[in-house]
Design a protein around this motif. Structure first.
Motif, PDB file in Angstrom:
ATOM      1  N   GLN A   1       0.818  -1.209   0.000  1.00  0.00           N
ATOM      2  CA  GLN A   1       0.000   0.000   0.000  1.00  0.00           C
ATOM      3  C   GLN A   1       0.854   1.262   0.000  1.00  0.00           C
TER       4      GLN A   1
ATOM      5  N   ALA B   1       2.084   2.128  -3.452  1.00  0.00           N
ATOM      6  CA  ALA B   1       1.011   2.145  -4.447  1.00  0.00           C
ATOM      7  C   ALA B   1       1.291   3.130  -5.582  1.00  0.00           C
TER       8      ALA B   1
ATOM      9  N   MET C   1      -3.428 -17.587  -0.451  1.00  0.00           N
ATOM     10  CA  MET C   1      -4.453 -16.989   0.413  1.00  0.00           C
ATOM     11  C   MET C   1      -4.234 -15.491   0.530  1.00  0.00           C
TER      12      MET C   1
ATOM     13  N   TRP D   1      -5.033 -13.771  -2.812  1.00  0.00           N
ATOM     14  CA  TRP D   1      -6.476 -13.854  -3.116  1.00  0.00           C
ATOM     15  C   TRP D   1      -7.197 -12.682  -2.454  1.00  0.00           C
ATOM     16  N   HIS D   2      -6.714 -12.320  -1.255  1.00  0.00           N
ATOM     17  CA  HIS D   2      -7.346 -11.231  -0.514  1.00  0.00           C
ATOM     18  C   HIS D   2      -6.856  -9.866  -0.959  1.00  0.00           C
TER      19      HIS D   2
ATOM     20  N   HIS E   1      -6.453  -6.539  -2.508  1.00  0.00           N
ATOM     21  CA  HIS E   1      -7.509  -5.767  -3.152  1.00  0.00           C
ATOM     22  C   HIS E   1      -6.970  -4.511  -3.811  1.00  0.00           C
ATOM     23  N   LEU E   2      -5.998  -3.903  -3.176  1.00  0.00           N
ATOM     24  CA  LEU E   2      -5.570  -2.582  -3.619  1.00  0.00           C
ATOM     25  C   LEU E   2      -4.853  -2.615  -4.963  1.00  0.00           C
TER      26      LEU E   2
ATOM     27  N   LEU F   1      -7.195  -2.963  -7.820  1.00  0.00           N
ATOM     28  CA  LEU F   1      -8.019  -1.758  -7.864  1.00  0.00           C
ATOM     29  C   LEU F   1      -7.278  -0.612  -8.539  1.00  0.00           C
ATOM     30  N   LEU F   2      -5.970  -0.522  -8.278  1.00  0.00           N
ATOM     31  CA  LEU F   2      -5.184   0.580  -8.832  1.00  0.00           C
ATOM     32  C   LEU F   2      -4.720   0.325 -10.257  1.00  0.00           C
TER      33      LEU F   2
ATOM     34  N   PRO G   1     -13.518 -10.272  -6.616  1.00  0.00           N
ATOM     35  CA  PRO G   1     -13.805  -9.338  -5.510  1.00  0.00           C
ATOM     36  C   PRO G   1     -14.074  -7.920  -5.997  1.00  0.00           C
TER      37      PRO G   1
ATOM     38  N   MET H   1     -17.467  -7.596  -7.808  1.00  0.00           N
ATOM     39  CA  MET H   1     -18.602  -7.591  -6.895  1.00  0.00           C
ATOM     40  C   MET H   1     -18.901  -6.209  -6.338  1.00  0.00           C
ATOM     41  N   ARG H   2     -17.987  -5.257  -6.555  1.00  0.00           N
ATOM     42  CA  ARG H   2     -18.234  -3.897  -6.059  1.00  0.00           C
ATOM     43  C   ARG H   2     -19.536  -3.351  -6.605  1.00  0.00           C
TER      44      ARG H   2
END
Lengths: 205, 249
Positions: free
Chosen positions: B92, B95, B174, B177-178, B180-181, B184-185, B196, B199-200
């Motif tokens: 993060q 990023a 694992m 898989w989680h 997200h950032l 997203l970027l 994921p 699904m937003r």
């Protein structure tokens, strides 16, 4: 194996899914937490403990996701639910590697119950405590998707639930203030420096 | 979550109702039709990205850990410190530079950018350093005496560390898989997004939208890591037991 699966299942759940599940837990009056715990026990008029504890009669339930006094508590509970099982699994794996001779010798010397935990288990697993603490601090500071979805892509009421990475993302990628976002990222460097020093010290000790 | 995938909207927020009033597969049918969400493509993207990052991270981590294992003195300390720094520095914080680099390499909105960014993991290096400490030095010495080259030693290390490799693959799968950032970027087109993020659109929907569809999609989302965990549980436990034993590093 089934018990381990129960421990690890929360960490297998993606944070975005977890946010939706916890939306049902924290949802106003009909959320699970309010319906099962807060209202039966702490309701100002009908709760078992409310009148005894001096809770105001007008108190009905806690708005976990809107009340700025409780938003961070909701974030903490979500994180607690997610990580407790995994940390327990780590301790379980580390405990399995401890030589049983040490435990048998301690028992022969009269160690039982809490004494066995305090004098044998805790020192032998001290590195797991430190490792888990560092890992959870990193996850807490770097936490993003759980809070992001639970609070509707913001920091919640009065930014009470604003996380560092959420603030960084909003500044840099939603509002275009890349300079501010970089400054936020760099301001975390002292914290990482401390964690690195702590980690290296753990290695040497 | 499973019971919620069969509930109507007004039943979802009733805390005293665990089971749905009827076991209707309406949400699963809606999801299967793919009108609300292209779950098949999203799931494939998620599996591809997670697997890709995991395999790359394992390969890189294994190679660097092998190199560090045979280093000595200050060089070894510096390399280990770099690996620790890579672990402790979350993605993060990196990023913005990552987005800049992806744009300069013309990889923005390309899944390869997520694969490359996600594979740079110091966790693998530290994990395999600990795993290699379990290999008896006598075995290494015998191999060297018999004339084993670095390549042969590399293959030997791999054979000796198979359980640890599998454990790390599961652990990193694992974690990625989680993640997200990064997607997203770095990803923008709907067809590139993992499940994921796809699904937003469901999360932002109106109150009239059947939330059970979200629950059904969530169950699909948990299934791959759950399946891999069940398959690789023994290796993960064996590997963690060995790696977490030695507090030295």
């Amino acid at each position: 194996m089934p018990l381990s699966l129960i421990f690890v299942l929360p960490i297998l759940t993606p944070p975005s899914v977890l946010a939706w599940i916890f939306l049902m837990v924290f949802h106003g009056k009909e959320g699970l937490l309010n319906a099962w715990l807060v209202i039966p026990f702490f309701h100002g008029q009908q709760g078992w403990l409310g009148p005894w504890l001096g809770v105001p009669e007008t108190f009905q339930y806690i708005n976990w996701l809107k009340d700025p006094n409780f938003i961070m508590s909701a974030m903490v509970m979500q994180s607690l639910w997610r990580w407790t099982g995994m940390v327990a699994f780590l301790f379980h794996c580390a405990w399995a590697s401890v030589p049983r001779d040490v435990i048998h010798a301690a028992k022969l010397d009269g160690a039982t119950g809490f004494g066995l935990y305090r004098h044998i288990m805790a020192p032998l697993l001290k590195h797991i405590f430190v490792f888990s603490a560092i890992m959870l601090v990193i996850d807490g500071v770097a936490s993003f998707s759980g809070a992001y979805f639970l609070l509707g892509q913001s920091g919640g009421t009065a930014n009470a639930g604003l996380m560092v990475v959420t603030h960084l993302y909003n500044q840099g990628f939603r509002w275009g203030y890349l300079g501010d976002a970089c400054a936020i990222a760099i301001s975390l460097m002292p914290l990482w420096g401390l964690l690195i020093i702590a980690s290296m010290s753990m290695k040497r000790s | 979550m499973l019971c919620s995938s069969f509930k109507q909207n007004h039943e979802l927020f009733k805390p005293d109702q665990l089971l749905p009033s009827s076991w209707d597969f309406f949400a699963w049918k809606l999801l299967w039709q793919g009108e609300l969400l292209d779950w098949g493509l999203g799931l494939w993207n998620a599996i591809f990205l997670s697997f890709g990052q995991t395999l790359l991270a394992a390969a890189l981590g294994f190679a660097f850990a092998f190199h560090i294992h045979f280093s000595h003195g200050v060089k070894k300390s510096i390399q280990t410190l770099l690996a620790v720094t890579a672990v402790l520095m979350p993605v993060q914080v990196m990023a913005i530079p990552l987005v800049n680099i992806a744009q300069k390499l013309n990889l923005y909105d390309h899944q390869l950018s997520v694969l490359l960014a996600g594979s740079a993991s110091g966790l693998g290096v530290l994990y395999f350093i600990q795993a290699f400490k379990r290999i008896p030095q006598a075995l290494l010495d015998a191999a060297v005496i018999d004339g084993a080259s670095h390549r042969h030693l590399f293959v030997m290390f791999f054979h000796e560390s198979k359980a640890h490799v599998l454990g790390f693959l599961l652990l990193h799968f694992m974690l990625s898989w989680h993640a997200h950032l990064l997607p997203l970027l770095l990803l923008h087109t709907e067809q590139q997004l993992p499940l994921p993020l796809s699904m937003r659109s469901l999360l932002d929907s109106s109150l009239q939208f059947p939330r059970a569809v979200l629950m059904a999609a969530s169950i699909l989302l948990i299934s791959p890591p759950l399946a891999f965990f069940l398959l690789g549980y023994k290796s993960l436990k064996l590997s963690l037991t060995a790696v977490l034993t030695d507090p030295d590093g």
